[in-house]
Design a protein around this motif. Structure first.
Motif, mmCIF file in Angstrom:
data_model
loop_
_atom_site.group_PDB
_atom_site.id
_atom_site.type_symbol
_atom_site.label_atom_id
_atom_site.label_comp_id
_atom_site.label_asym_id
_atom_site.label_seq_id
_atom_site.Cartn_x
_atom_site.Cartn_y
_atom_site.Cartn_z
ATOM 1 N N SER A 32 20.909 -40.384 -20.089
ATOM 2 C CA SER A 32 21.281 -41.001 -19.800
ATOM 3 C C SER A 32 22.654 -41.982 -19.598
ATOM 4 C CB SER A 32 20.640 -41.548 -18.851
ATOM 5 O OG SER A 32 20.827 -42.044 -17.250
ATOM 6 N N LYS A 33 23.271 -42.310 -19.263
ATOM 7 C CA LYS A 33 25.256 -42.564 -18.781
ATOM 8 C C LYS A 33 24.892 -43.603 -17.782
ATOM 9 C CE LYS A 33 28.152 -39.761 -21.737
ATOM 10 N NZ LYS A 33 29.041 -39.258 -21.511
ATOM 11 N N SER A 34 23.577 -42.865 -16.401
ATOM 12 C CA SER A 34 23.637 -43.837 -15.587
ATOM 13 C C SER A 34 22.454 -45.051 -15.348
ATOM 14 C CB SER A 34 23.086 -42.569 -14.067
ATOM 15 O OG SER A 34 22.453 -41.619 -14.523
ATOM 16 N N PHE A 35 22.797 -45.685 -16.342
ATOM 17 C CA PHE A 35 21.531 -47.232 -16.262
ATOM 18 C C PHE A 35 22.801 -48.496 -15.963
ATOM 19 C CE2 PHE A 35 18.562 -44.428 -17.496
ATOM 20 C CZ PHE A 35 17.225 -45.047 -17.700
ATOM 21 N N GLN A 36 22.565 -49.408 -15.349
ATOM 22 C CA GLN A 36 22.530 -50.325 -14.593
ATOM 23 C C GLN A 36 22.436 -52.026 -16.011
ATOM 24 O OE1 GLN A 36 25.532 -50.937 -13.028
ATOM 25 N NE2 GLN A 36 26.091 -52.786 -12.951
ATOM 26 N N GLY A 37 23.763 -52.565 -16.742
ATOM 27 C CA GLY A 37 23.260 -53.802 -17.289
ATOM 28 C C GLY A 37 23.375 -54.954 -16.494
ATOM 29 N N ARG A 38 23.624 -56.148 -17.061
ATOM 30 C CA ARG A 38 23.376 -57.185 -16.582
ATOM 31 C C ARG A 38 24.886 -57.347 -16.490
ATOM 32 N NH1 ARG A 38 20.014 -60.347 -20.982
ATOM 33 N NH2 ARG A 38 18.257 -60.355 -20.192
ATOM 34 N N HIS A 39 25.761 -56.571 -17.037
ATOM 35 C CA HIS A 39 27.793 -56.874 -17.406
ATOM 36 C C HIS A 39 27.958 -55.129 -16.131
ATOM 37 C CE1 HIS A 39 26.414 -60.155 -20.765
ATOM 38 N NE2 HIS A 39 26.748 -60.533 -19.359
ATOM 39 N N GLY A 40 27.519 -54.136 -16.227
ATOM 40 C CA GLY A 40 28.194 -53.235 -15.665
ATOM 41 C C GLY A 40 27.400 -52.576 -16.140
ATOM 42 N N ARG A 41 28.160 -51.022 -16.116
ATOM 43 C CA ARG A 41 27.083 -49.558 -16.513
ATOM 44 C C ARG A 41 26.678 -49.492 -18.099
ATOM 45 N NH1 ARG A 41 31.212 -44.612 -16.526
ATOM 46 N NH2 ARG A 41 29.140 -43.903 -17.658
ATOM 47 N N ALA A 42 25.606 -49.351 -17.994
ATOM 48 C CA ALA A 42 24.649 -49.159 -19.513
ATOM 49 C C ALA A 42 24.301 -47.957 -20.003
ATOM 50 C CB ALA A 42 23.414 -50.471 -19.150
ATOM 51 N N TYR A 43 24.274 -46.918 -21.230
ATOM 52 C CA TYR A 43 23.142 -45.976 -21.925
ATOM 53 C C TYR A 43 22.365 -46.210 -21.678
ATOM 54 C CZ TYR A 43 28.305 -44.318 -21.466
ATOM 55 O OH TYR A 43 29.805 -43.712 -20.866
ATOM 56 N N LEU A 44 21.620 -44.623 -22.353
ATOM 57 C CA LEU A 44 20.518 -45.325 -22.135
ATOM 58 C C LEU A 44 19.731 -44.318 -23.512
ATOM 59 C CD1 LEU A 44 17.260 -45.772 -22.069
ATOM 60 C CD2 LEU A 44 16.527 -43.682 -21.184
ATOM 61 N N PHE A 45 20.084 -44.461 -24.884
ATOM 62 C CA PHE A 45 19.435 -44.065 -26.013
ATOM 63 C C PHE A 45 18.115 -43.750 -25.974
ATOM 64 C CE2 PHE A 45 23.646 -46.119 -26.167
ATOM 65 C CZ PHE A 45 24.595 -45.536 -26.219
ATOM 66 N N ASP A 46 17.741 -42.886 -26.760
ATOM 67 C CA ASP A 46 16.606 -42.360 -27.996
ATOM 68 C C ASP A 46 16.389 -43.319 -28.558
ATOM 69 O OD1 ASP A 46 14.741 -40.878 -26.830
ATOM 70 O OD2 ASP A 46 15.932 -38.904 -27.681
ATOM 71 N N SER A 47 17.416 -43.812 -29.618
ATOM 72 C CA SER A 47 17.842 -44.270 -30.777
ATOM 73 C C SER A 47 18.830 -45.063 -30.901
ATOM 74 C CB SER A 47 17.500 -43.315 -31.798
ATOM 75 O OG SER A 47 17.850 -42.703 -32.425
ATOM 76 N N VAL A 48 18.584 -46.452 -31.955
ATOM 77 C CA VAL A 48 19.684 -47.385 -32.672
ATOM 78 C C VAL A 48 19.769 -47.815 -33.941
ATOM 79 C CG1 VAL A 48 20.241 -47.698 -29.844
ATOM 80 C CG2 VAL A 48 19.120 -49.090 -31.062
ATOM 81 N N VAL A 49 20.108 -47.867 -34.417
ATOM 82 C CA VAL A 49 20.463 -48.554 -35.742
ATOM 83 C C VAL A 49 21.567 -49.698 -35.638
ATOM 84 C CG1 VAL A 49 20.297 -46.605 -36.818
ATOM 85 C CG2 VAL A 49 22.825 -47.675 -36.328
ATOM 86 N N ASN A 50 20.939 -50.721 -36.598
ATOM 87 C CA ASN A 50 21.624 -51.951 -36.985
ATOM 88 C C ASN A 50 21.208 -53.041 -35.804
ATOM 89 O OD1 ASN A 50 23.194 -51.044 -39.686
ATOM 90 N ND2 ASN A 50 24.192 -49.955 -37.922
ATOM 91 N N VAL A 51 20.211 -52.902 -34.978
ATOM 92 C CA VAL A 51 20.328 -53.529 -33.955
ATOM 93 C C VAL A 51 18.689 -54.435 -34.268
ATOM 94 C CG1 VAL A 51 21.022 -52.898 -32.173
ATOM 95 C CG2 VAL A 51 18.609 -52.114 -32.475
ATOM 96 N N SER A 52 18.294 -56.085 -33.759
ATOM 97 C CA SER A 52 17.270 -56.522 -34.337
ATOM 98 C C SER A 52 15.854 -56.684 -32.117
ATOM 99 C CB SER A 52 17.348 -58.318 -35.009
ATOM 100 O OG SER A 52 17.728 -58.189 -35.933
ATOM 101 N N VAL A 53 14.987 -56.405 -32.263
ATOM 102 C CA VAL A 53 15.044 -56.374 -31.212
ATOM 103 C C VAL A 53 13.888 -57.964 -31.044
ATOM 104 C CG1 VAL A 53 12.233 -55.958 -30.031
ATOM 105 C CG2 VAL A 53 13.790 -54.383 -31.274
ATOM 106 N N GLY A 54 14.196 -58.662 -29.977
ATOM 107 C CA GLY A 54 13.828 -59.758 -29.691
ATOM 108 C C GLY A 54 12.238 -59.965 -29.311
#
Length: 113
Positions: A32-54
């Motif tokens: 989905s492209k209809s999400f809101q993050g801390r700094h504006g629009r955000a996308y929801l992804f099924d999978s991502v790479v090159n990230v660390s989870v806190g």
């Protein structure tokens, strides 16, 4: 400890970190492209790479209480968004194990349209 392995995605429509350019996700993995993050629009992804989870934390978001963990770029360590770990409302369960990346934190590699 050395640098984490960097995945290189191949294809025509790839999102990359806006700070360092490392690959993050395929356009096709957008839920989905209809999400809101801390700094504006955000996308929801099924999978991502090159990230660390806190660390896991409970946050009250626009759609209710969720357990989430911030995600950071493995190369430049900038916070990109978060991963949904658990949704407490039945209507929000589809978000579990998916990732939010804020639009301002990513760019289209090679400027595709």
């Amino acid at each position: 400890m050395g640098m984490p392995f960097k995945a290189h995605l191949s294809g025509q429509r790839i999102f990359a970190c806006s700070k360092c350019g490392v690959h993050l996700a395929y356009y096709e993995d957008i839920v989905s492209k209809s999400f809101q993050g801390r700094h504006g629009r955000a996308y929801l992804f099924d999978s991502v790479v090159n990230v660390s989870v806190g660390e896991k934390e409970n946050r009250t978001l626009i759609t209710g209480l969720h357990s989430v963990a911030d995600i950071q770029c493995n190369v430049c360590h900038s916070t990109l968004g978060w991963k949904y770990l658990e949704a407490f409302e039945e209507s929000q369960k589809y978000k579990e194990n998916k990732f939010i990346i804020e639009r301002v934190k990513m760019m289209k590699e090679d400027g595709w349209v």
